[in-house]
Structure formats: C-alpha cells, structure tokens
Enzyme design. Structure first.
Site, PDB file in Angstrom:
ATOM      1  N   TYR A 168      12.393   7.911  13.438  1.00 10.45           N
ATOM      2  CA  TYR A 168      12.076   7.962  12.008  1.00 10.45           C
ATOM      3  C   TYR A 168      13.065   8.875  11.292  1.00 10.45           C
ATOM      4  O   TYR A 168      13.670   8.502  10.286  1.00 10.45           O
ATOM      5  CB  TYR A 168      10.636   8.448  11.806  1.00 10.45           C
ATOM      6  CG  TYR A 168      10.230   8.521  10.352  1.00 10.45           C
ATOM      7  CD1 TYR A 168       9.839   7.378   9.668  1.00 10.45           C
ATOM      8  CD2 TYR A 168      10.233   9.732   9.662  1.00 10.45           C
ATOM      9  CE1 TYR A 168       9.475   7.431   8.330  1.00 10.45           C
ATOM     10  CE2 TYR A 168       9.876   9.801   8.333  1.00 10.45           C
ATOM     11  CZ  TYR A 168       9.488   8.648   7.665  1.00 10.45           C
ATOM     12  OH  TYR A 168       9.135   8.705   6.339  1.00 10.45           O
TER      13      TYR A 168
ATOM     14  N   ARG B  33       0.850  -1.191   0.000  1.00  7.16           N
ATOM     15  CA  ARG B  33       0.000   0.000   0.000  1.00  7.16           C
ATOM     16  C   ARG B  33       0.889   1.245   0.000  1.00  7.16           C
ATOM     17  O   ARG B  33       2.100   1.151   0.046  1.00  7.16           O
ATOM     18  CB  ARG B  33      -0.949  -0.004   1.195  1.00  7.16           C
ATOM     19  CG  ARG B  33      -0.253   0.013   2.531  1.00  7.16           C
ATOM     20  CD  ARG B  33      -1.246  -0.106   3.678  1.00  7.16           C
ATOM     21  NE  ARG B  33      -0.548   0.090   4.949  1.00  7.16           N
ATOM     22  CZ  ARG B  33      -1.096  -0.093   6.115  1.00  7.16           C
ATOM     23  NH1 ARG B  33      -2.354  -0.481   6.206  1.00  7.16           N
ATOM     24  NH2 ARG B  33      -0.411   0.113   7.225  1.00  7.16           N
TER      25      ARG B  33
END
Length: 192
Positions: free
Chosen positions: A154, A15
């Site tokens: 991140y 996705r």
C-alpha cells in the site's frame, strides 16, 4: 457552485472517500460518473445523488482493466457530453507484515492502486488533450510520503502515485491539463 457545468469521473466512487467526493462534486454543480466494482453500493450512491436533484451515473469499473476504463469514459461522454475531471480514487489495502506478504497480494495492491491510476489517466487523455483542459486528481496517502507501520505494498503504491502525479503534471501542462495528488491521513472508511 464551483463545479457548475463540469463533468467528473470518480473511480472507487461507491463508498468511502470516493462517494464523499461524488456527493460534494454534485452539490457543487458537477455531473458525476461513479465508477466501481461494488455494484450495489455504486448504484446506491448514484441514486442518492439523483434523489437530491443532481446528475449522476454509475458504471461498473474495474480499474485494472483497460476495457473497463474505455467503457467508463465512453459512457460518461455519451451521458454528459464531456469530461473535465478525473478522480483516481480506487484503492485497496491488505495489511500484513512484510515477511508474510505474498507476491500475489503485492501484485493485487499494485494493480489497483498504481496501475489503475496509470490506466485511468491514459483513458481520459484523448478527450482532455482535444479540449485543451482538464483536471486529474490522484488520491495518494500520507503513507506514500512517510514511513508508517501497516502495509508495504500500500505504502509503495501510494508513493508511486505521488511520483506518477509529478511526472504527469509536467508532461500534461502543455495541454492545459492539471494533475495533482492528495495525501490524506487515516480516514474512517470501510477500507480502514
């Protein structure tokens, strides 16, 4: 048909950016192998590509596991007879203030976002070096270049992707293997 006759393996291809990449590569003539831990979404994306008359394969791929990478590369080679492109796209983000960040979360993000890129790159090297050609595209982030409020692991992992890409590009150029990173800003996907 810019990718006619090429074979691409895309991690995190079920996705989001990975699925969009798989669709575009197939439209441009590539045979695509979609690797992901999201089995239902991955099979759905592969079926969508197949339904449009293109070639696609879905394989279960946990990018933190060397054996999964070996299996994904092997299945890609068996199904399509080659491997020209690797897109290291799989990534996760867990947004918490730094003072609330646990070592467990830090390690989890690093395992997927940078160790996964390292393992994926290593997994395709034998084939690409033997063929004296290949393209590795690492999906980093704008947060790997500039400071942005959000998730420290991140940002750190995406900065590491940027530097690993530079190192890999220099080391692998002599084999005809190109290594590049892309640094998108915020993209509306299930991750964000």
């Amino acid at each position: 048909m810019r990718l006619q006759g090429k074979v691409a393996l895309i991690s995190g291809g079920a996705r989001g950016i990975g699925a969009a990449t798989a669709r575009l590569f197939a439209k441009e003539g590539a045979k695509v192998c979609i690797g992901d831990i999201l089995l239902e979404d991955g099979n759905k994306t592969a079926q969508e590509i197949l339904s449009k008359g293109h070639q696609a394969l879905f394989v279960k791929l946990d990018v933190t596991q060397p054996n999964d990478w070996a299996r994904a590369v092997s299945q890609t080679l068996d199904q399509f007879g080659g491997l020209d492109i690797l897109v290291n796209n799989a990534g996760i983000q867990i947004a918490k203030p730094l003072e609330e960040m646990t070592l467990e979360i830090w390690n989890q993000v690093m395992a997927v976002n940078i160790t996964g890129v390292f393992l994926g790159t290593k997994a395709v090297l034998e084939t690409m070096k033997k063929n004296r050609r290949g393209s590795i595209v690492n999906i980093s982030s704008i947060s790997g270049i500039v400071g942005i409020s959000g998730s420290a692991p991140y940002a750190a992992s995406k900065g590491a992707v940027r530097v690993l890409t530079k190192y890999s590009a220099i080391q692998l150029a002599k084999y005809g293997i190109r290594v590049n990173s892309i640094h998108p800003g915020v993209v509306e996907t299930p991750l964000t």
